[in-house]
Design a protein around this motif. Structure first.
Motif, PDB file in Angstrom:
ATOM      1  N   ARG A  76       0.812  -1.218   0.000  1.00 23.41           N
ATOM      2  CA  ARG A  76       0.000   0.000   0.000  1.00 23.41           C
ATOM      3  C   ARG A  76       0.847   1.270   0.000  1.00 23.41           C
ATOM      4  NH1 ARG A  76      -3.074  -3.955   1.930  1.00 23.41           N
ATOM      5  NH2 ARG A  76      -5.327  -3.869   1.600  1.00 23.41           N
ATOM      6  N   LYS A  77       1.984   1.244   0.684  1.00 23.83           N
ATOM      7  CA  LYS A  77       2.848   2.430   0.672  1.00 23.83           C
ATOM      8  C   LYS A  77       3.383   2.692  -0.730  1.00 23.83           C
ATOM      9  CE  LYS A  77       6.881   4.645   2.755  1.00 23.83           C
ATOM     10  NZ  LYS A  77       7.365   5.116   1.448  1.00 23.83           N
ATOM     11  N   ALA A  78       3.790   1.639  -1.423  1.00 22.71           N
ATOM     12  CA  ALA A  78       4.293   1.814  -2.785  1.00 22.71           C
ATOM     13  C   ALA A  78       3.191   2.360  -3.691  1.00 22.71           C
ATOM     14  CB  ALA A  78       4.819   0.489  -3.327  1.00 22.71           C
ATOM     15  N   CYS A  79       1.971   1.873  -3.498  1.00 27.44           N
ATOM     16  CA  CYS A  79       0.848   2.376  -4.295  1.00 27.44           C
ATOM     17  C   CYS A  79       0.603   3.847  -3.990  1.00 27.44           C
ATOM     18  CB  CYS A  79      -0.407   1.565  -4.002  1.00 27.44           C
ATOM     19  SG  CYS A  79      -0.355  -0.150  -4.572  1.00 27.44           S
ATOM     20  N   ARG A  80       0.649   4.203  -2.701  1.00 22.64           N
ATOM     21  CA  ARG A  80       0.422   5.593  -2.309  1.00 22.64           C
ATOM     22  C   ARG A  80       1.522   6.501  -2.852  1.00 22.64           C
ATOM     23  NH1 ARG A  80      -3.732   8.222  -1.470  1.00 22.64           N
ATOM     24  NH2 ARG A  80      -2.729   9.489  -3.032  1.00 22.64           N
ATOM     25  N   ASP A  81       2.770   6.049  -2.793  1.00 18.96           N
ATOM     26  CA  ASP A  81       3.887   6.834  -3.325  1.00 18.96           C
ATOM     27  C   ASP A  81       3.730   7.050  -4.825  1.00 18.96           C
ATOM     28  OD1 ASP A  81       4.977   6.962  -0.807  1.00 18.96           O
ATOM     29  OD2 ASP A  81       6.486   5.392  -1.156  1.00 18.96           O
ATOM     30  N   THR A  82       3.281   6.021  -5.518  1.00 20.00           N
ATOM     31  CA  THR A  82       3.066   6.137  -6.964  1.00 20.00           C
ATOM     32  C   THR A  82       1.984   7.164  -7.266  1.00 20.00           C
ATOM     33  OG1 THR A  82       3.759   3.848  -7.334  1.00 20.00           O
ATOM     34  CG2 THR A  82       2.411   4.876  -9.048  1.00 20.00           C
ATOM     35  N   LEU A  83       0.892   7.110  -6.528  1.00 22.56           N
ATOM     36  CA  LEU A  83      -0.181   8.081  -6.723  1.00 22.56           C
ATOM     37  C   LEU A  83       0.292   9.499  -6.406  1.00 22.56           C
ATOM     38  CD1 LEU A  83      -3.214   6.127  -5.224  1.00 22.56           C
ATOM     39  CD2 LEU A  83      -2.836   6.714  -7.631  1.00 22.56           C
ATOM     40  N   ASP A  84       1.100   9.643  -5.364  1.00 21.53           N
ATOM     41  CA  ASP A  84       1.614  10.967  -5.007  1.00 21.53           C
ATOM     42  C   ASP A  84       2.470  11.539  -6.139  1.00 21.53           C
ATOM     43  OD1 ASP A  84       0.356  10.883  -2.567  1.00 21.53           O
ATOM     44  OD2 ASP A  84       2.143  10.293  -1.432  1.00 21.53           O
ATOM     45  N   GLN A  85       3.296  10.710  -6.756  1.00 19.73           N
ATOM     46  CA  GLN A  85       4.114  11.171  -7.881  1.00 19.73           C
ATOM     47  C   GLN A  85       3.242  11.626  -9.040  1.00 19.73           C
ATOM     48  OE1 GLN A  85       7.085   7.615  -7.817  1.00 19.73           O
ATOM     49  NE2 GLN A  85       8.076   9.237  -8.987  1.00 19.73           N
ATOM     50  N   ARG A  89       2.376  15.459 -11.011  1.00 19.85           N
ATOM     51  CA  ARG A  89       2.586  15.521 -12.463  1.00 19.85           C
ATOM     52  C   ARG A  89       3.964  14.986 -12.839  1.00 19.85           C
ATOM     53  NH1 ARG A  89      -1.728  15.723 -15.190  1.00 19.85           N
ATOM     54  NH2 ARG A  89      -0.768  16.861 -16.913  1.00 19.85           N
ATOM     55  N   GLU A  90       4.355  13.879 -12.197  1.00 19.79           N
ATOM     56  CA  GLU A  90       5.609  13.207 -12.492  1.00 19.79           C
ATOM     57  C   GLU A  90       5.310  11.791 -12.970  1.00 19.79           C
ATOM     58  OE1 GLU A  90       7.705  13.142  -8.839  1.00 19.79           O
ATOM     59  OE2 GLU A  90       7.862  15.321  -8.654  1.00 19.79           O
ATOM     60  N   PRO A  91       6.059  11.276 -13.951  1.00 19.95           N
ATOM     61  CA  PRO A  91       5.893   9.865 -14.322  1.00 19.95           C
ATOM     62  C   PRO A  91       6.297   8.991 -13.145  1.00 19.95           C
ATOM     63  CG  PRO A  91       7.825  10.795 -15.383  1.00 19.95           C
ATOM     64  CD  PRO A  91       7.113  11.941 -14.733  1.00 19.95           C
ATOM     65  N   ALA A  92       5.712   7.815 -13.062  1.00 21.47           N
ATOM     66  CA  ALA A  92       5.960   6.946 -11.914  1.00 21.47           C
ATOM     67  C   ALA A  92       5.925   5.490 -12.358  1.00 21.47           C
ATOM     68  CB  ALA A  92       4.914   7.193 -10.828  1.00 21.47           C
ATOM     69  N   SER A  93       6.371   4.616 -11.457  1.00 32.18           N
ATOM     70  CA  SER A  93       6.297   3.187 -11.737  1.00 32.18           C
ATOM     71  C   SER A  93       6.056   2.441 -10.438  1.00 32.18           C
ATOM     72  CB  SER A  93       7.569   2.685 -12.417  1.00 32.18           C
ATOM     73  OG  SER A  93       8.690   2.833 -11.559  1.00 32.18           O
ATOM     74  N   LEU A  94       5.548   1.228 -10.569  1.00 36.04           N
ATOM     75  CA  LEU A  94       5.199   0.412  -9.411  1.00 36.04           C
ATOM     76  C   LEU A  94       5.760  -0.989  -9.624  1.00 36.04           C
ATOM     77  CD1 LEU A  94       3.490   0.218  -6.778  1.00 36.04           C
ATOM     78  CD2 LEU A  94       1.592  -0.552  -8.220  1.00 36.04           C
ATOM     79  N   ILE A 108       2.016   7.389 -16.459  1.00 33.47           N
ATOM     80  CA  ILE A 108       2.267   8.795 -16.765  1.00 33.47           C
ATOM     81  C   ILE A 108       1.135   9.621 -16.142  1.00 33.47           C
ATOM     82  CG2 ILE A 108       3.539   8.353 -18.888  1.00 33.47           C
ATOM     83  CD1 ILE A 108       1.026   9.078 -20.454  1.00 33.47           C
ATOM     84  N   PRO A 109       1.396  10.898 -15.855  1.00 31.17           N
ATOM     85  CA  PRO A 109       0.333  11.749 -15.312  1.00 31.17           C
ATOM     86  C   PRO A 109      -0.863  11.808 -16.256  1.00 31.17           C
ATOM     87  CG  PRO A 109       2.458  12.798 -15.026  1.00 31.17           C
ATOM     88  CD  PRO A 109       2.690  11.605 -15.911  1.00 31.17           C
ATOM     89  N   GLY A 110      -2.014  12.098 -15.683  1.00 28.03           N
ATOM     90  CA  GLY A 110      -3.236  12.153 -16.476  1.00 28.03           C
ATOM     91  C   GLY A 110      -3.236  13.309 -17.468  1.00 28.03           C
ATOM     92  N   LEU A 111      -3.992  13.128 -18.521  1.00 34.44           N
ATOM     93  CA  LEU A 111      -4.168  14.170 -19.525  1.00 34.44           C
ATOM     94  C   LEU A 111      -4.795  15.408 -18.889  1.00 34.44           C
ATOM     95  CD1 LEU A 111      -4.571  15.417 -22.343  1.00 34.44           C
ATOM     96  CD2 LEU A 111      -6.585  13.956 -22.606  1.00 34.44           C
TER      97      LEU A 111
END
Length: 250
Positions: A76-85, A89-94, A108-111
């Motif tokens: 869950r922390k990794a998921c939360r960190d990904t959402l925070d990125q 407006r930063e690309p992220a990975s999980l 990638i950040p949303g349109l």
């Protein structure tokens, strides 16, 4: 995956404690089966559904086959960190649990839309963007100063900038601002005459030719639009298509 599938590789959903689902992978019968199967496993597992599956009592209506990673206890922390990125407006990975298909899921950040304009066209694009749940900065002409930029932060790589003016003299400062940004799409309403006049005016202001070439005009997937609603649909179709090409492995 075998056969057709409407979602991209790496599509995900989440099962909440009450058994409800956020997101979707196919039709509702698959989601119900996933919820049931997730309750029965104690560790991550890749499970085959549809064609080629050992679950002979469950078939996908399309006749295809899907390999789906079930994770009963995601990080869950990794998921939360990904959402925070992504919210920054930063690309992220999980990182995904050990499997032979996809070790890391990229996002990638949303349109996002940044639209300047007036009248029915601006209202129509705003209504359609709201219906699609798109983040939108809609700036009407009466909130601008002629010959000056918007004073908004620079558009990022996942933002589309769209100008919908009948009076094209309002465009130049906004377009100068847009072409200096990494916005993935820059478009301005108008036909051939407006496009040529716009290009000449920007060139006279010292805007490089390659920057001017970034500006789409006319905008949209349809060759001609006779209503504000049709123009909004045409422009957003083009923008969404361009955004989808930004995705990893698009």
């Amino acid at each position: 995956m075998d056969g057709s599938f409407s979602r991209r590789l790496g599509a995900q959903l989440a099962v909440l404690p009450d058994g409800s689902v956020v997101g979707d992978l196919a039709d509702t019968c698959l989601e119900r089966q996933l919820v049931s199967d997730l309750d029965e496993i104690g560790e991550p597992a890749v499970v085959r559904y549809g064609a080629g599956s050992s679950k002979i009592d469950f078939r996908l209506p399309c006749g295809g086959g899907l390999d789906i990673l079930l994770d009963p206890a995601p990080d869950r922390k990794a998921c939360r960190d990904t959402l925070d990125q992504l919210e920054r407006r930063e690309p992220a990975s999980l990182m995904l649990p050990a499997n032979a298909m996809m070790a890391r899921r990229a996002f990638i950040p949303g349109l996002k839309l940044r639209v300047f304009g007036e009248g029915a066209e601006l209202a129509a694009i705003g209504d359609l963007a709201d219906a699609l749940g798109l983040a939108t900065d809609a700036v009407a002409k009466d909130a601008l100063s002629l010959g000056r930029g918007s004073c908004l932060p620079p558009a990022d790589r996942w933002t589309a900038v769209l100008l919908l003016f009948h009076d094209h003299e309002w465009e130049l400062a906004l377009l100068e601002e847009a072409v200096e940004s990494p916005a993935f799409y820059i478009g301005a309403q108008g036909g051939h005459t407006a496009r040529e006049a716009r290009a000449d005016a920007l060139a006279m202001k010292g805007v490089p030719e390659q920057s001017i070439a970034r500006i789409r005009s006319p905008v949209g997937t349809l060759p001609a639009c006779r209503t504000a609603q049709t123009l909004a649909l045409s422009a957003l179709s083009e923008i969404v298509g361009e955004y989808e090409r930004l995705r990893p492995n698009a």
